[in-house]
Design an enzyme around this catalytic site. Structure first.
Site, short mmCIF file in Angstrom:
data_model
loop_
_atom_site.label_atom_id
_atom_site.label_comp_id
_atom_site.label_asym_id
_atom_site.label_seq_id
_atom_site.Cartn_x
_atom_site.Cartn_y
_atom_site.Cartn_z
N TYR A 135 0.80 -1.22 0.00
CA TYR A 135 0.00 0.00 0.00
C TYR A 135 0.83 1.27 0.00
CZ TYR A 135 -4.25 -2.60 0.40
OH TYR A 135 -5.28 -3.44 0.12
N LYS A 202 2.18 -14.19 5.87
CA LYS A 202 2.48 -15.16 4.82
C LYS A 202 4.00 -15.33 4.79
CE LYS A 202 1.20 -17.76 1.37
NZ LYS A 202 0.59 -19.07 1.64
N ASP A 244 -3.28 -17.91 4.56
CA ASP A 244 -4.29 -18.72 3.85
C ASP A 244 -5.05 -19.61 4.83
OD1 ASP A 244 -1.72 -19.68 4.03
OD2 ASP A 244 -1.71 -20.73 2.12
N ASP A 268 -6.56 -6.13 4.82
CA ASP A 268 -7.59 -5.63 3.91
C ASP A 268 -8.46 -6.80 3.44
OD1 ASP A 268 -9.08 -4.04 2.27
OD2 ASP A 268 -7.52 -3.66 0.80
#
Ligand code: NAD
Length: 382
Positions: A135, A202, A244, A268
């Site tokens: 971002y 992640k 995930d 987000d």
């Protein structure tokens, strides 16, 4: 009578519908909970498309100055073109005021539809790091001189081959940025006496960004005596999940999760997914907090196809307003607003997005829903 000045950006698309339905709720709640000793003076501001029209810039200086002056703002959704055009003003506002913590409560209450069998288990708060990660907007279009410079640098200096026509984006995540975010969020969790903290990342794939976020988050959490990664009895446990898996966990085992610490992009994605557990984006509020300024806004966007139809759900905006009053120390006002919203939905009064998920649900207009909430604030015994 004291006056509370609150800057408000109604926003694009459905922003006006939502603002029109909500305004009176805030005014009535302040009057009611302060015994008439305080009233709101709204300071209307523009940003994004409307500011381009009126001021020829996306974020006029007077908007910035008014928010700095009040240190708070209530904000509706702003449209951002996909794949080109201007950069997101939502993201720019967060960076301009260094609003590094995004808070998004996800709590089911009776009357809300849910795809889950036991939705009462859903009571989470998503903390999203709000200024770093992809971002930061550091990216170059494939085939441009800038992108080729990076591709050449990667090949010549770093020894990495990238397809020469690749678009390139950079994902910076810093130790300092992660630490201040985690310190704020864990401090909040301790003060609110929450059940468990989960770091979402992640890091198995992006080792030096998301993986580092995990390490730095654990290190920072160690500063808190009340938090333990080792399962010490009586302390708030902190653990971590790969992103995930986290998406599955919030659906399959929501009772096991409470406070989620997320990097910007994962936060987000996860915010919208979790909103689906409690009826959707129409009921998902949020706050962006920095050291000097706080801006309160719903999780959803401008839903342009519903603009002006007096149809969408203003609840996320109304509940964002309740968070603003909490932040100002007017907790009774925030509580009165939340209670009136809950009573309204429990009475089966809801907009189309919720009504279509409920057996025999009947949708009321955005404005009608707003009026029903005002009535319940007025009738409340605060
Ligand atoms: P969106 O959140 O506007 O809409 C996604 C879905 O949620 C749609 O089906 C929409 O109908 C529904 N929805 C949204 N708000 C709702 C409400 N109040 N009540 C009931 N249903 C609601 O997301 P999008 O369509 O991906 O994006 C539209 C625009 O909004 C884009 O320009 C995007 O950049 C912008 N956006 C802004 C913000 C923000 O201002 N913070 C956040 C997300 C998206």
């Amino acid at each position: 009578m004291d006056t509370i000045r609150i800057p408000v950006i109604a926003g694009d698309g459905t922003g006006e519908d939502i603002w029109n339905a909500s305004r009176e709720i805030f005014e009535e709640a302040v009057l009611k909970t302060t015994g008439g000793s305080k009233r709101i003076e709204w300071v209307p501001l523009v940003a994004g498309l409307k500011a381009l029209d009126s001021h020829n810039v996306l974020l006029p200086q007077e908007t910035v100055d008014a928010i700095l002056d009040s240190t708070i703002a209530l904000k509706g959704p702003l449209t951002t073109p996909v794949g080109g055009g201007f950069r997101s003003v939502n993201v720019y506002l967060r960076q301009r005021f260094d609003l590094y913590v995004c808070i998004r409560p996800i709590r089911w209450f009776r009357g809300l539809p849910s795809p889950l069998v036991n939705p009462e288990a859903v009571d989470m708060v998503i903390f999203r790091e709000n200024t770093e990660d992809l971002y930061r907007g550091i990216e170059w279009k494939g085939g441009t001189a800038e992108a080729r410079t990076v591709v050449d640098f990667l090949r010549d200096v770093m020894g990495v081959e990238v397809d020469p026509d690749s678009g390139i984006g950079i994902k910076p995540m810093s130790r300092a940025g992660t630490e201040r975010f985690v310190r704020w969020a864990v401090g909040w969790a301790v003060k609110a006496n929450r059940r468990v903290i989960t770091i979402v990342h992640k890091g198995n794939i992006m080792k030096y960004t998301e993986g580092a976020f995990r390490e730095w988050a654990y290190e920072t959490a160690r500063e808190f005596d009340d938090v333990s990664a080792e399962g010490v009895q009586g302390k708030i446990p902190i653990n971590d999940r790969i992103a995930d898996n986290m998406f599955m966990q919030v659906i399959a085992r929501p009772a096991d999760y409470d406070i989620l610490l997320c990097p910007n992009l994962n936060g987000d994605y996860l915010s919208d997914a979790c909103a689906a557990l409690i009826g959707g984006l129409g009921v998902a509020p949020g706050a962006n907090i920095g050291d000097d300024v706080a801006v309160f806004e719903p999780t959803h966007g401008s839903a342009p196809k519903y603009a002006g139809l007096d149809m969408v759900n203003p609840t996320s905006f109304i509940l964002s307003g309740a968070m603003l009053f909490d932040h100002m120390g007017m907790v009774e006002t925030g509580t009165a607003i939340r209670r009136a919203v809950e009573e309204t939905i429990r009475a089966g009064i809801m907009t189309y997005d919720l009504a279509r998920q409920v057996r025999d649900g009947r949708a009321v207009k955005c404005s009608e829903y707003g009026k029903a909430v005002v009535e319940r604030v007025s009738a409340s015994g605060v």
